[in-house]
Design a protein around this motif. Structure first.
Motif, PDB file in Angstrom:
ATOM      1  N   LEU A  50       0.811  -1.214   0.000  1.00 32.52           N
ATOM      2  CA  LEU A  50       0.000   0.000   0.000  1.00 32.52           C
ATOM      3  C   LEU A  50       0.847   1.268   0.000  1.00 32.52           C
ATOM      4  CD1 LEU A  50      -2.845  -0.951   2.519  1.00 32.52           C
ATOM      5  CD2 LEU A  50      -2.978  -0.839   0.022  1.00 32.52           C
ATOM      6  N   GLY A  51       2.132   1.133   0.268  1.00 36.83           N
ATOM      7  CA  GLY A  51       3.013   2.289   0.241  1.00 36.83           C
ATOM      8  C   GLY A  51       3.078   2.961  -1.122  1.00 36.83           C
ATOM      9  N   ARG A  52       2.677   2.248  -2.164  1.00 38.11           N
ATOM     10  CA  ARG A  52       2.698   2.827  -3.520  1.00 38.11           C
ATOM     11  C   ARG A  52       1.407   3.561  -3.868  1.00 38.11           C
ATOM     12  NH1 ARG A  52       5.575  -1.766  -7.390  1.00 38.11           N
ATOM     13  NH2 ARG A  52       7.430  -2.090  -6.101  1.00 38.11           N
ATOM     14  N   LEU A  53       0.438   3.544  -2.953  1.00 40.42           N
ATOM     15  CA  LEU A  53      -0.857   4.139  -3.259  1.00 40.42           C
ATOM     16  C   LEU A  53      -0.743   5.624  -3.562  1.00 40.42           C
ATOM     17  CD1 LEU A  53      -3.904   3.757  -3.459  1.00 40.42           C
ATOM     18  CD2 LEU A  53      -4.048   4.091  -0.987  1.00 40.42           C
ATOM     19  N   GLY A  54       0.181   6.319  -2.904  1.00 37.86           N
ATOM     20  CA  GLY A  54       0.343   7.751  -3.140  1.00 37.86           C
ATOM     21  C   GLY A  54       1.233   8.092  -4.312  1.00 37.86           C
ATOM     22  N   GLY A  55       1.667   7.106  -5.083  1.00 37.37           N
ATOM     23  CA  GLY A  55       2.537   7.358  -6.231  1.00 37.37           C
ATOM     24  C   GLY A  55       1.789   7.980  -7.402  1.00 37.37           C
ATOM     25  N   PHE A  80      -6.022   1.943   9.471  1.00 39.97           N
ATOM     26  CA  PHE A  80      -6.819   3.134   9.725  1.00 39.97           C
ATOM     27  C   PHE A  80      -6.105   4.383   9.221  1.00 39.97           C
ATOM     28  CE2 PHE A  80      -4.001   2.741  13.303  1.00 39.97           C
ATOM     29  CZ  PHE A  80      -3.745   4.018  13.770  1.00 39.97           C
ATOM     30  N   ARG A  81      -6.915   5.414   8.963  1.00 44.09           N
ATOM     31  CA  ARG A  81      -6.383   6.718   8.590  1.00 44.09           C
ATOM     32  C   ARG A  81      -5.706   7.325   9.807  1.00 44.09           C
ATOM     33  NH1 ARG A  81      -5.084   9.494   4.348  1.00 44.09           N
ATOM     34  NH2 ARG A  81      -7.050   9.054   3.283  1.00 44.09           N
ATOM     35  N   TYR A  82      -4.466   7.800   9.638  1.00 46.18           N
ATOM     36  CA  TYR A  82      -3.732   8.368  10.761  1.00 46.18           C
ATOM     37  C   TYR A  82      -3.296   9.772  10.389  1.00 46.18           C
ATOM     38  CZ  TYR A  82      -0.714   8.396  14.888  1.00 46.18           C
ATOM     39  OH  TYR A  82      -0.129   8.680  16.105  1.00 46.18           O
ATOM     40  N   LEU A 138      -1.651   6.478   6.191  1.00 42.22           N
ATOM     41  CA  LEU A 138      -2.337   5.267   6.613  1.00 42.22           C
ATOM     42  C   LEU A 138      -1.431   4.530   7.584  1.00 42.22           C
ATOM     43  CD1 LEU A 138      -3.750   3.867   3.237  1.00 42.22           C
ATOM     44  CD2 LEU A 138      -4.851   5.431   4.847  1.00 42.22           C
ATOM     45  N   ALA A 139      -2.031   3.953   8.616  1.00 41.56           N
ATOM     46  CA  ALA A 139      -1.258   3.228   9.617  1.00 41.56           C
ATOM     47  C   ALA A 139      -1.928   1.902   9.913  1.00 41.56           C
ATOM     48  CB  ALA A 139      -1.109   4.061  10.900  1.00 41.56           C
ATOM     49  N   ARG A 140      -1.183   1.043  10.593  1.00 42.74           N
ATOM     50  CA  ARG A 140      -1.719  -0.243  11.024  1.00 42.74           C
ATOM     51  C   ARG A 140      -1.468  -0.411  12.519  1.00 42.74           C
ATOM     52  NH1 ARG A 140       0.160  -5.318   9.061  1.00 42.74           N
ATOM     53  NH2 ARG A 140       0.703  -5.959  11.153  1.00 42.74           N
ATOM     54  N   TRP A 141      -2.442  -1.002  13.180  1.00 45.55           N
ATOM     55  CA  TRP A 141      -2.368  -1.248  14.625  1.00 45.55           C
ATOM     56  C   TRP A 141      -2.613  -2.717  14.871  1.00 45.55           C
ATOM     57  CZ3 TRP A 141      -7.265  -0.904  17.917  1.00 45.55           C
ATOM     58  CH2 TRP A 141      -6.990  -1.270  19.241  1.00 45.55           C
ATOM     59  N   HIS A 147       2.194   6.986   2.983  1.00 47.71           N
ATOM     60  CA  HIS A 147       2.169   8.440   3.118  1.00 47.71           C
ATOM     61  C   HIS A 147       1.602   9.043   1.828  1.00 47.71           C
ATOM     62  CE1 HIS A 147       4.576   8.541   6.834  1.00 47.71           C
ATOM     63  NE2 HIS A 147       5.299   7.585   6.293  1.00 47.71           N
ATOM     64  N   ASP A 148       1.337  10.330   1.862  1.00 51.97           N
ATOM     65  CA  ASP A 148       0.914  11.073   0.671  1.00 51.97           C
ATOM     66  C   ASP A 148      -0.340  10.472   0.045  1.00 51.97           C
ATOM     67  OD1 ASP A 148       3.177  12.705   0.945  1.00 51.97           O
ATOM     68  OD2 ASP A 148       4.417  11.276  -0.154  1.00 51.97           O
ATOM     69  N   VAL A 149      -1.310  10.172   0.890  1.00 48.67           N
ATOM     70  CA  VAL A 149      -2.585   9.651   0.388  1.00 48.67           C
ATOM     71  C   VAL A 149      -3.715  10.548   0.901  1.00 48.67           C
ATOM     72  CG1 VAL A 149      -1.938   7.256  -0.028  1.00 48.67           C
ATOM     73  CG2 VAL A 149      -2.533   7.972   2.282  1.00 48.67           C
ATOM     74  N   ASP A 150      -3.599  11.833   0.629  1.00 47.45           N
ATOM     75  CA  ASP A 150      -4.664  12.778   0.986  1.00 47.45           C
ATOM     76  C   ASP A 150      -5.941  12.396   0.246  1.00 47.45           C
ATOM     77  OD1 ASP A 150      -2.977  14.157   2.596  1.00 47.45           O
ATOM     78  OD2 ASP A 150      -2.506  15.717   1.123  1.00 47.45           O
TER      79      ASP A 150
END
Length: 389
Positions: free
Chosen positions: A93-98, A356-358, A363-366, A378-381
């Motif tokens: 999912l780190g590529r989502l903001g690409g 969840f949205r952080y 985006l973060a995971r718990w 990151h960078d997923v506004d």
């Protein structure tokens, strides 16, 4: 002197005589020792082979004992807090903001990992929906133009909803006024289903598509285009686990009392369990929820406002037992530099972490069982939709 006495005398005399060839005598003794050791070794091997053969035979004839069941153990307390600085976890999912690499029409996906609709922070304008494929490429949804959803009073919202992406990542659904739009992401095909009303919600229950307006939830039959109403509040509807899409759950407080409701697939009155905080430390409680709840087995993950003993209205993420209504885990996110409804839950990961949205753009995971909180992207506004796991 007879013969017997002579023999005894000669034997005694020979006992003190050293061999004339000591090396040869030593080698002879060594050979005898080696022969004796070989014989012993061969006997040992034979015993081992016989024993091993017997053991193998026993293993073939007797079924193996089943491995003992191992229950997951929790190493974290019921109430947890994220660290001041989160680690970055390597995640697709780190590529989502690409950047967008291609339109969907030119390169459909095999499976989508996520959908993203950027929202401008200053103007609030919603951009084109993006699709992150399992190949790591970000695509633009160019095969359909979607309007904002709206209610009877004219209030508008972006068309992408947290439940828009199907569990298999192959289909996306979007509520529109008077219709539901379904996009096959694997071939870029679009199908429209007329359905009267100011439709705002879409939730996948396995391969069933649930659509809601302000106060009614419908189950849409995609083969015939017909829809039947369900007695479930569309705002509190919990996204079901794909493996258990039968009974539906809702979490909300329509009667000023936070409760979990289970609606049997066979029909009948729902089972209602008030939310309780007895498993939390004194002074902690879940007061209200927002966003979409997500089911995993007998657990529900949901964002909400909590009380921490000295403060109320604090942002948090909760895990509840769907059978009893008990809050079993609470992530205390505090009030510092946090916007209201900052931390909507977006689903569960395959390994049991809550996504969840952080804050803005992240985006973060718990992991409730260990207390780990880490960055995923990151960078997923904007708005994000993930498939249910």
């Amino acid at each position: 002197m007879n013969e017997t006495d002579l023999t005894r005398l000669l034997t005694r005399a020979a006992e003190d005589v050293r061999p004339t060839r000591p090396a040869a005598a030593g080698w002879e003794r060594a050979r005898r020792v080696r022969r004796a050791r070989r014989a012993a070794g061969a006997a040992a091997v034979a015993v081992a082979l016989i024993g091993g053969g017997t053991t193998a035979l026993l293993h073939r004839t007797a079924p193996p004992l089943p491995a003992p069941a191992v229950s997951p153990t929790s190493t974290a307390p019921p109430v947890q807090q994220p660290p001041a600085t989160l680690d970055q976890r390597d995640d697709p999912l780190g590529r989502l903001g690409g950047r967008v690499g291609t339109p969907l029409s030119a390169r459909p996906v095999g499976r989508a990992l996520a959908l993203l609709q950027p929202i401008d922070r200053e103007s609030g304008a919603a951009g084109t929906i993006r699709i992150l494929g399992d190949d790591g490429v970000v695509r633009a949804l160019d095969v359909v133009t979607l309007a904002p959803t709206r209610d009877a009073d004219g209030n508008e919202a972006a068309p992408l909803k947290p439940g828009s992406l199907s569990p298999d990542g192959r289909t996306a659904a979007f509520a529109q006024t008077g219709e539901v739009v379904v996009v096959d992401l694997t071939d870029a095909g679009v199908r429209r289903y007329p359905l009267a009303g100011y439709l705002e919600h879409v939730v996948w229950a396995g391969d069933r598509l649930l659509v809601g307006d302000n106060d009614t939830t419908y189950e849409l039959d995609r083969r015939t285009g017909t829809a039947r109403p369900l007695p479930v509040d569309p705002w509190g509807l919990v996204v079901p686990e794909p493996a258990h899409p039968g009974d539906l759950l809702s979490l909300g407080s329509p009667e000023d009392l936070l409760a979990v409701r289970r609606f049997p697939a066979a029909g009948g009155s729902p089972d209602r369990r008030p939310v309780t905080n007895d498993e939390l430390p004194t002074g902690y409680r879940l007061n209200e929820v927002y966003g979409r709840g997500w089911q995993r087995g007998d657990r529900i993950a949901e964002a909400g406002w909590i009380t921490t003993g000295t403060m109320s209205g604090v942002e948090g993420v909760a895990v509840l037992d769907a059978r009893t209504g008990a809050v079993t885990r609470l992530l205390d996110l505090g009030r510092k530099d946090r916007a209201k409804t900052c931390c909507e839950v977006l689903g569960w990961s395959a390994d049991g972490a809550v996504l969840f949205r952080y804050d803005l753009g992240g985006l973060a995971r718990w992991q409730p069982e260990t207390g780990e909180v880490a960055w995923v992207a990151h960078d997923v506004d904007g708005l994000v939709a993930l498939p249910a796991n």
